[in-house]
Design a protein around this motif. Structure first.
Motif, PDB file in Angstrom:
ATOM      1  N   ASP A  12      33.686  -5.582  19.605  1.00 40.24           N
ATOM      2  CA  ASP A  12      32.695  -6.544  20.087  1.00 40.24           C
ATOM      3  C   ASP A  12      31.722  -5.852  21.044  1.00 40.24           C
ATOM      4  O   ASP A  12      32.134  -5.097  21.933  1.00 40.24           O
ATOM      5  CB  ASP A  12      33.375  -7.699  20.812  1.00 40.24           C
ATOM      6  N   GLY A  13      30.434  -6.106  20.840  1.00 39.50           N
ATOM      7  CA  GLY A  13      29.428  -5.520  21.718  1.00 39.50           C
ATOM      8  C   GLY A  13      29.232  -4.034  21.554  1.00 39.50           C
ATOM      9  O   GLY A  13      28.669  -3.380  22.439  1.00 39.50           O
ATOM     10  N   ALA A  14      29.661  -3.487  20.415  1.00 41.20           N
ATOM     11  CA  ALA A  14      29.547  -2.036  20.219  1.00 41.20           C
ATOM     12  C   ALA A  14      28.096  -1.565  20.230  1.00 41.20           C
ATOM     13  O   ALA A  14      27.795  -0.465  20.684  1.00 41.20           O
ATOM     14  CB  ALA A  14      30.207  -1.636  18.900  1.00 41.20           C
ATOM     15  N   PHE A  15      27.188  -2.398  19.716  1.00 40.88           N
ATOM     16  CA  PHE A  15      25.790  -1.999  19.584  1.00 40.88           C
ATOM     17  C   PHE A  15      24.882  -3.005  20.275  1.00 40.88           C
ATOM     18  O   PHE A  15      25.092  -4.204  20.176  1.00 40.88           O
ATOM     19  CB  PHE A  15      25.355  -1.917  18.114  1.00 40.88           C
ATOM     20  N   GLU A  16      23.856  -2.488  20.924  1.00 36.65           N
ATOM     21  CA  GLU A  16      22.753  -3.323  21.395  1.00 36.65           C
ATOM     22  C   GLU A  16      21.467  -2.989  20.653  1.00 36.65           C
ATOM     23  O   GLU A  16      20.602  -3.838  20.501  1.00 36.65           O
ATOM     24  CB  GLU A  16      22.542  -3.138  22.899  1.00 36.65           C
ATOM     25  N   ARG A  17      21.368  -1.733  20.185  1.00 34.91           N
ATOM     26  CA  ARG A  17      20.180  -1.278  19.456  1.00 34.91           C
ATOM     27  C   ARG A  17      20.646  -0.386  18.314  1.00 34.91           C
ATOM     28  O   ARG A  17      21.466   0.522  18.510  1.00 34.91           O
ATOM     29  CB  ARG A  17      19.216  -0.516  20.376  1.00 34.91           C
ATOM     30  N   VAL A  18      20.100  -0.635  17.125  1.00 39.75           N
ATOM     31  CA  VAL A  18      20.475   0.111  15.927  1.00 39.75           C
ATOM     32  C   VAL A  18      19.206   0.581  15.229  1.00 39.75           C
ATOM     33  O   VAL A  18      18.270  -0.208  15.039  1.00 39.75           O
ATOM     34  CB  VAL A  18      21.313  -0.753  14.965  1.00 39.75           C
ATOM     35  N   VAL A  36      22.780  -5.889   8.781  1.00 38.29           N
ATOM     36  CA  VAL A  36      21.672  -5.996   9.735  1.00 38.29           C
ATOM     37  C   VAL A  36      21.471  -7.451  10.135  1.00 38.29           C
ATOM     38  O   VAL A  36      21.268  -7.776  11.320  1.00 38.29           O
ATOM     39  CB  VAL A  36      20.387  -5.401   9.146  1.00 38.29           C
ATOM     40  N   ALA A  37      21.514  -8.357   9.148  1.00 37.90           N
ATOM     41  CA  ALA A  37      21.349  -9.785   9.441  1.00 37.90           C
ATOM     42  C   ALA A  37      22.430 -10.273  10.388  1.00 37.90           C
ATOM     43  O   ALA A  37      22.165 -11.072  11.300  1.00 37.90           O
ATOM     44  CB  ALA A  37      21.357 -10.592   8.149  1.00 37.90           C
ATOM     45  N   ARG A  38      23.650  -9.812  10.192  1.00 34.63           N
ATOM     46  CA  ARG A  38      24.745 -10.203  11.092  1.00 34.63           C
ATOM     47  C   ARG A  38      24.460  -9.683  12.499  1.00 34.63           C
ATOM     48  O   ARG A  38      24.624 -10.406  13.493  1.00 34.63           O
ATOM     49  CB  ARG A  38      26.065  -9.641  10.556  1.00 34.63           C
ATOM     50  N   TRP A  39      24.025  -8.439  12.601  1.00 42.18           N
ATOM     51  CA  TRP A  39      23.759  -7.863  13.925  1.00 42.18           C
ATOM     52  C   TRP A  39      22.626  -8.592  14.635  1.00 42.18           C
ATOM     53  O   TRP A  39      22.759  -8.941  15.807  1.00 42.18           O
ATOM     54  CB  TRP A  39      23.442  -6.376  13.784  1.00 42.18           C
ATOM     55  N   VAL A  44      21.465  -8.170  18.456  1.00 44.90           N
ATOM     56  CA  VAL A  44      21.252  -6.725  18.363  1.00 44.90           C
ATOM     57  C   VAL A  44      19.819  -6.458  17.908  1.00 44.90           C
ATOM     58  O   VAL A  44      19.304  -7.105  17.000  1.00 44.90           O
ATOM     59  CB  VAL A  44      22.256  -6.083  17.387  1.00 44.90           C
ATOM     60  N   ASP A  45      19.163  -5.511  18.550  1.00 46.81           N
ATOM     61  CA  ASP A  45      17.794  -5.114  18.204  1.00 46.81           C
ATOM     62  C   ASP A  45      17.864  -4.009  17.154  1.00 46.81           C
ATOM     63  O   ASP A  45      18.413  -2.935  17.422  1.00 46.81           O
ATOM     64  CB  ASP A  45      17.083  -4.623  19.471  1.00 46.81           C
ATOM     65  N   VAL A  46      17.341  -4.265  15.969  1.00 43.08           N
ATOM     66  CA  VAL A  46      17.418  -3.318  14.860  1.00 43.08           C
ATOM     67  C   VAL A  46      16.010  -2.907  14.441  1.00 43.08           C
ATOM     68  O   VAL A  46      15.120  -3.754  14.297  1.00 43.08           O
ATOM     69  CB  VAL A  46      18.165  -3.919  13.651  1.00 43.08           C
ATOM     70  N   ALA A  47      15.821  -1.610  14.241  1.00 41.89           N
ATOM     71  CA  ALA A  47      14.545  -1.072  13.764  1.00 41.89           C
ATOM     72  C   ALA A  47      14.795  -0.221  12.531  1.00 41.89           C
ATOM     73  O   ALA A  47      15.896   0.319  12.345  1.00 41.89           O
ATOM     74  CB  ALA A  47      13.859  -0.252  14.851  1.00 41.89           C
ATOM     75  N   TYR A  48      13.769  -0.099  11.698  1.00 42.41           N
ATOM     76  CA  TYR A  48      13.847   0.720  10.490  1.00 42.41           C
ATOM     77  C   TYR A  48      12.858   1.885  10.604  1.00 42.41           C
ATOM     78  O   TYR A  48      11.719   1.708  11.056  1.00 42.41           O
ATOM     79  CB  TYR A  48      13.468  -0.080   9.250  1.00 42.41           C
ATOM     80  N   LEU A  49      13.294   3.057  10.128  1.00 39.60           N
ATOM     81  CA  LEU A  49      12.414   4.203   9.964  1.00 39.60           C
ATOM     82  C   LEU A  49      12.523   4.655   8.516  1.00 39.60           C
ATOM     83  O   LEU A  49      13.602   5.043   8.056  1.00 39.60           O
ATOM     84  CB  LEU A  49      12.814   5.349  10.899  1.00 39.60           C
ATOM     85  N   LEU A  50      11.400   4.593   7.796  1.00 40.13           N
ATOM     86  CA  LEU A  50      11.365   5.015   6.396  1.00 40.13           C
ATOM     87  C   LEU A  50      10.588   6.321   6.297  1.00 40.13           C
ATOM     88  O   LEU A  50       9.464   6.424   6.816  1.00 40.13           O
ATOM     89  CB  LEU A  50      10.713   3.941   5.522  1.00 40.13           C
TER      90      LEU A  50
END
Length: 260
Positions: A12-18, A36-39, A44-50
């Motif tokens: 629980d709480g392992a990630f705040e930003r991914v 990602v949707a669950r996070w 949780v703040d999630v960003a993508y780099l393509l």
């Protein structure tokens, strides 16, 4: 872990930003986006780099038009799972080559976003879906190395002059690995949003002859993975925790009598 043992969830709480680093538009959407949707639903703040814009992905459409189309569809797919930051680099689709420049660009993104976890695809030649595509292998390996680069101030020191101090994510999460260690329960709304994220790539998928319908495909993939967790639907990862000693170190210390 024994063959019959269920895979655990992340603490629980392992990630705040991914930060998810992939080669092409749609790479995250083949299952991972449900995690990602669950996070994001948990704050949780999630960003993508393509690394590319996917311009070589549609045989019947010119690459310039394809790149614009796939960017739009990727942004729509990202929004479906709560991701608002999507960055595209300009490496050439289909012919990615591992390079120091690529490592530097990914390390720069890691230092800017400062994630707790970096999600990548497998860099193995053979992965859970069969033979891995060349760009996927390059992207995964470059991101692995860039994760370490991002924490070393003497690698790419020019980043310091740009005000980007070293940053070392705790976790590396590899999707598509045949030896998963953890899973994310995506039963319910996360699965629905993950399906919507791939459906957002409508025009791209329409150009792939014989591509299976999105809903049964993603539902089936996550159901298969859910068995490994004892839940209806899951997304699995091989997780590397850089705050923990390597397993070989623990075993060596035990055999060396440190725990006696």
């Amino acid at each position: 872990m024994g063959a019959d043992e269920l895979l655990p969830p992340f603490p629980d709480g392992a990630f705040e930003r991914v930060l998810c680093v992939v080669a092409h538009p749609d790479d995250v959407e083949y299952g991972t986006s449900s995690a990602v949707a669950r996070w994001t639903s948990e704050g949780v703040d999630v960003a993508y780099l393509l690394l590319t814009r996917g311009e070589a992905g549609m045989d019947a459409v010119h690459p310039t038009e394809t790149a614009e189309l796939r960017q739009r569809e990727q942004i729509a797919g990202s929004q479906a799972v709560g991701v608002s930051q999507v960055d595209f680099l300009d490496y050439p689709d289909g012919v990615l080559e591992y390079s120091l420049a690529m490592r530097r660009d990914i390390a720069m993104a890691i230092r800017r976003f400062r994630p707790d976890a970096v999600v990548v695809g497998s860099w193995e030649i053979e992965f859970v879906a069969g033979l891995n595509q060349a760009d996927h292998r390059v992207a995964g390996l470059a991101a692995l190395d860039a994760l370490r680069d991002a924490g070393n101030r003497w690698v790419f020191p020019e980043l310091l002059r740009e005000g980007l101090e070293p940053w070392s994510p705790r976790w590396l999460l590899v999707s598509g690995d045949s030896r998963p260690t953890h899973g994310v329960d995506v039963t319910g709304d996360p699965l629905e949003r993950g399906i919507a994220s791939l459906e957002a790539h409508e025009q791209y998928l329409a150009g792939i002859e014989g591509h299976p319908p999105v809903r049964p495909m993603i539902t089936g993939i996550t159901a298969m993975q859910g068995r490994r967790m004892g839940v209806d639907h899951a997304v699995l990862f091989r997780a590397f925790d850089f705050h923990a000693p390597p397993p070989i170190a623990r075993e060596a210390m035990e055999l060396g009598g440190l725990d006696d």
